[in-house]
Write an enzyme that holds these catalytic residues in place. Structure first.
Site, PDB file in Angstrom:
ATOM      1  CD  GLU A 284     -38.527   9.303 -29.469  1.00 48.03           C
ATOM      2  OE1 GLU A 284     -37.877   8.278 -29.175  1.00 48.03           O
ATOM      3  OE2 GLU A 284     -38.086  10.211 -30.202  1.00 48.03           O
TER       4      GLU A 284
ATOM      5  CG  HIS B 183     -30.923  12.159 -28.941  1.00 40.81           C
ATOM      6  ND1 HIS B 183     -30.437  10.947 -29.341  1.00 40.81           N
ATOM      7  CD2 HIS B 183     -31.132  12.055 -27.603  1.00 40.81           C
ATOM      8  CE1 HIS B 183     -30.350  10.141 -28.275  1.00 40.81           C
ATOM      9  NE2 HIS B 183     -30.783  10.782 -27.227  1.00 40.81           N
TER      10      HIS B 183
ATOM     11  CG  HIS C 194     -27.461  14.014 -27.437  1.00 39.45           C
ATOM     12  ND1 HIS C 194     -26.124  14.138 -27.156  1.00 39.45           N
ATOM     13  CD2 HIS C 194     -27.989  13.258 -26.443  1.00 39.45           C
ATOM     14  CE1 HIS C 194     -25.871  13.464 -26.041  1.00 39.45           C
ATOM     15  NE2 HIS C 194     -26.974  12.930 -25.584  1.00 39.45           N
TER      16      HIS C 194
ATOM     17  CB  SER D 291     -22.404   7.977 -23.844  1.00 38.04           C
ATOM     18  OG  SER D 291     -22.835   8.321 -22.557  1.00 38.04           O
TER      19      SER D 291
ATOM     20  CB  ALA E 109     -43.762   2.101 -25.708  1.00 35.68           C
TER      21      ALA E 109
ATOM     22  NE  ARG F  38     -29.200  14.698 -23.198  1.00 36.56           N
ATOM     23  CZ  ARG F  38     -29.826  13.530 -23.245  1.00 36.56           C
ATOM     24  NH1 ARG F  38     -30.978  13.430 -23.870  1.00 36.56           N
ATOM     25  NH2 ARG F  38     -29.300  12.472 -22.692  1.00 36.56           N
TER      26      ARG F  38
END
Ligand SMILES: Cc1cc2nc3c(=O)[nH]c(=O)nc-3n(C[C@H](O)[C@H](O)[C@H](O)COP(=O)(O)OP(=O)(O)OC[C@H]3O[C@@H](n4cnc5c(N)ncnc54)[C@H](O)[C@@H]3O)c2cc1C
Ligand code: SF4
Ligand code: FES
Lengths: 203, 593
Positions: free
Chosen positions: B425, B401, B266, B284, B44, B330
């Site tokens: 975020e 997470h 997560h 992942s 960002a 999730r």
């Protein structure tokens, strides 16, 4: 396990610096190398002593922040493993470990095990980019790039910019870092002809 | 507090187009008269700083790492979503919009999310032009995969290092502007406070982490792109330096903080191995495509996984959620893992883990295919645990997470303080109560490349321009406050380590305000956090001085903010008598589903 650590301590850039010996007790094989140092530091700080300063952030091998020379080898002896991913199970009880910062003139030590790597940023600022300002770019699928080239670009682009190559080189040369960037940019969609002829990265 | 979202009128799908036309412009020659302070150099921050400089604004950019390239965005693995519909599988701007809204449990602002879906397509064009080496097919065209339970393949990726490649693209664009003298970069520099003059954000107070010097910078506007606050839980998948300092100190200056308790846990992270642990590593999510999640049926079953016969295994995700199976969303997968561990059926150290087993896939596809798909993840797992996941199941456990909560922003990404913009975020805007996989990278770049360059000009053009001098009293008093806080920290000279205090706070917030929350537990946390804070200010040990590189001081300063922010997070969770997205209250489990 118990370990003897010989660690480079240096108050600031002007200080001469010296090795100081520490004992690390009850080290678990499941600790990462940096977690082992965290525990040593916890002992130091709770006594009011300055912790051993070292750089780290992601602690998963991708940000390129950690930068320790362990027993003479940047990042230690495990293949494709940064210091933050190195685990203590690779060491033996009673072992003595030497820990130093990157040793290279372009990366001056600023405290203990922390060095200044801005030289790498300067390299990228001098041409390690494509001059594609935001907006007005063609559709991403307008220019096909062979899978081979895309994969080659990715192999090179995976460089984490850690500086271990400079620390390992007897001449402190940044050739590996620079060539990784050159190789990355050369294998992606064509840069303009003008940029190719003027940019030091395109030779 | 008056929160006006400033959503443009008109139909959803044309709001952004119309707003772009309605917004006032700053003419090209005048842009260089405006100075923008960008705090943060992740996706960002770097994309915003580079783009604003390209437009002609003067920019200063700050980050706490030694180089802007090391921002935590670098660690993102899986991919970035975009409504390109290259796969011809029914994707569209509207579908990406719809999925994001639904994924956020209908708590995100629709106008913002629609804009996000619209600009998602330009992001991919931009990144490819920069040389981001996205995965490609043999045809030479871009490859996509489906991610996080989406029914279309809209995720672009660069092996398992998508965040790294996107960030390097933005970092290189930023570097170009630094080289051209349009951006002044301040690395190893941490924001300590926000400075308001006449109610507008006009500057920041920062600490040079090498010399310890405290200084002020003034500008015409301030952008915070400082990332999420997961380390309030101590252990998380975030980098160890991620912090809430910038946003929390802005909050203390009056910026509204929205939904702090909306945090994402997560399901597939490597479990904790001991008290020495400093972070948790994400594996992942794609692993759940081929791995089966299970625990023993019996409590406290200490046999090796291979000695537990099929009939005594509980494939709890397949059993409880037959339609999703191992690919359950999730939050559902995370809570299901917690439940079986709470029942005493967890595996590994402390019983805080569940198996993720590839045996069936290896039998079905062969070890080579599994290696081709997940080789790097299996290697990473082995590096950390010393275990070979081709021979025995992985152990995984949920970990914090991502933080959907953040500073409140309006449609223009401006916080409740005029002139303070918040991107990535750090803001609360696009993910509601939960975030879809591969959407954070999209949002960070959308905010920085394609939203703020428009909306900040509108702010400049609609207010009288004034950039105060840093000798203004507001800067002096902010600097004094910062200096006072630092000397207080250094003068405690107690005997508890900063890490042990952070650990204690983090475990408390995790236990009471983690995957599942209830009123009683939260009330307990709200009572205990102030005590812990008291203990911190009485008894923590911060060695060294203010005028040097002092890692202990840096940590103590960040932890001191977590000590306050943790309470805010728990209070938010306590006030919400509902379950919603990542916020699960056990008393009202089904209030939204
Ligand atoms: C392990 C992992 C994997 C992920 N995978 C994915 C994925 O596959 N797809 C996806 O979409 N998302 C993913 N995410 C989420 C995503 O990576 C982040 O949400 C996103 O990158 C955040 O970007 P940002 O620019 O907002 O913040 P960051 O990248 O965190 O940058 C924050 C910046 O602010 C600076 N900063 C912070 N505090 C201060 C301060 N006080 N003073 C000065 N500077 C400060 C930092 O130096 C840094 O430059 C993942 C996250 C993690 C942790
Ligand atoms: S090329 Fe050099 S800087 Fe890049 S990852 Fe390898 S050692 Fe690190
Ligand atoms: S701390 Fe990020 S690579 Fe080691």
């Amino acid at each position: 396990m118990n370990l003897t650590l010989k660690i480079w301590r240096q108050k600031n850039a002007d200080d001469a610096g010296e090795f100081v010996t520490y004992q690390a007790k009850d080290v678990s094989p499941d600790m990462s190398f940096l977690e082992m140092l965290d525990v040593v530091n916890e002992g130091l700080t709770s006594k009011g002593d300055a912790p051993i300063a070292f750089d780290s952030d992601c602690r998963e091998g991708i940000c390129g922040t950690c930068s320790l020379v362990i027993n003479g080898t940047p990042h230690g002896g495990q293949k494709a493993t940064t210091a933050c991913q190195l685990h203590m199970r690779h060491f033996k009880d009673g072992e003595s470990i030497t820990i130093e910062p990157w040793r290279a003139r372009p990366f001056p030590v600023i405290r203990d095990l922390i060095v200044n790597r801005q030289a790498f940023d300067k390299v990228i600022q001098s041409g390690g980019y494509v001059s594609a300002s935001t907006g007005g770019n063609p559709d991403a699928n307008a220019i096909p790039v062979s899978k081979h080239n895309a994969d080659t670009a990715m192999d090179a682009a995976a460089c984490i910019g850690c500086g271990a190559c400079v620390a390992a080189c007897k001449n402190a040369s940044a050739m590996l870092f620079v060539s990784a960037k050159v190789s990355h940019l050369r294998h992606t969609p064509p840069r303009s002809t003008r940029e190719r002829s003027t940019c030091p990265f395109d030779g | 507090m008056n929160l006006n979202s400033n959503i443009p009128s008109g139909p959803l799908a044309s709001k952004w187009e119309r707003h772009k036309f309605d917004m006032k412009l700053v003419n090209p020659a005048n842009k260089r008269k405006f100075e923008v302070l960008v705090v943060g150099s992740g996706l960002a921050g770097a994309s915003a700083a580079a783009t604003l400089a390209e437009l002609g604004y003067k920019v200063k950019c700050f980050c706490y790492q030694d180089s802007p390239r090391r921002a935590h965005s670098i660690a993102a693995q899986g991919g970035i979503n975009a409504a390109k519909n290259y796969q011809n599988d029914g994707d569209s701007v509207h579908r990406l919009f719809y999925d994001t809204i639904k994924g956020g449990d209908f708590r995100a602002r629709e106008a913002n999310v629609h804009r996000l879906a619209e600009v998602s397509r330009q992001i991919i064009d931009q990144c490819v032009a920069q040389g981001v080496p996205f995965a490609r097919e043999y045809s030479g065209y871009l490859s996509n995969r489906s991610f996080g339970g989406a029914q279309v393949s809209r995720t672009f990726y660069a092996r398992g290092q998508t965040g790294q490649q996107l960030l390097l693209g933005a970092y290189q664009a930023l570097s170009r502007q630094i080289g051209l003298g349009n951006v002044q970069m301040f690395s190893r520099t941490e924001m300590q406070d926000l400075v308001l003059v006449d109610g507008h954000a006009k500057g920041v107070v920062v600490r040079n982490l090498v010399s310890g010097e405290i200084s002020s910078h003034s500008g015409d506007a301030v952008i915070l792109a400082t990332g999420g606050y997961c380390p309030v839980f101590y252990l998380s998948t975030n980098a160890v330096g991620c912090n809430v300092t910038a946003t929390y100190r802005a909050y203390k200056r009056g910026a509204a903080f929205a939904n702090p308790c909306y945090t994402q846990i997560h399901p597939t992270c490597i479990p904790v191995s001991g008290e020495h642990q400093s972070k948790l590593t994400l594996m992942s999510e794609s692993l759940r495509n081929d791995g089966r999640v299970w625990v023993p049926k019996k409590q406290g079953d200490a046999r090796k996984s291979c000695d537990i016969p099929e009939t005594e295994r509980d494939y709890f995700l397949e059993r409880k959620y037959p339609s999703f199976g191992n690919l359950a969303p999730r939050d559902i997968a995370s809570r299901a893992a917690k439940e079986v561990c709470d029942e005493g059926r967890g595996v590994g150290p402390g019983g805080l883990g569940v198996f993720l087993d590839f045996e069936d896939s290896i039998n079905r596809l062969g070890e080579n295919s599994v290696q081709e798909r997940y080789g790097n993840l299996f290697n990473m797992y082995e590096r950390i645990t010393g275990e070979n996941a081709y021979k025995q199941p992985m152990r995984i456990f949920p970990a914090p997470h991502y933080t959907m909560g953040g500073l409140w922003v309006d449609y223009n990404l401006m916080s409740s303080i005029p002139g303070l913009f918040v991107l990535g975020e750090a803001n609360f805007s696009d993910h509601g109560a939960n975030r879809l996989g591969a959407s954070a990278l999209m949002q960070g770049l959308a905010d920085g490349y394609f939203v703020i360059p428009y909306t900040i000009g509108h702010y400049f053009a609609s207010h009288d321009q004034f950039k105060p001098s840093t000798s203004h009293a507001a800067f002096k008093s902010a600097e004094d406050e910062v200096n006072t806080k630092i000397s207080q920290l250094l003068s405690i000279k107690g005997n508890r380590s900063i890490r042990s205090m952070h650990w204690e706070l983090g475990r408390l917030v995790w236990e009471k305000c983690g995957m599942a929350r209830d009123k009683e537990g939260l009330a307990n946390a709200i009572e205990r956090i102030p005590q812990l804070r008291e203990e911190f200010w009485q008894n923590v040990s911060v060695p060294g001085s203010a005028n040097e590189l002092n890692v202990a001081l840096e940590q103590a300063s960040r932890v001191s903010d977590f000590m306050e922010f943790g309470e805010l997070l728990c209070r938010d969770a306590h006030n919400r008598d509902e379950s919603c997205g990542g916020h699960f209250r056990t008393e009202v489990p089904n209030s939204r589903r």
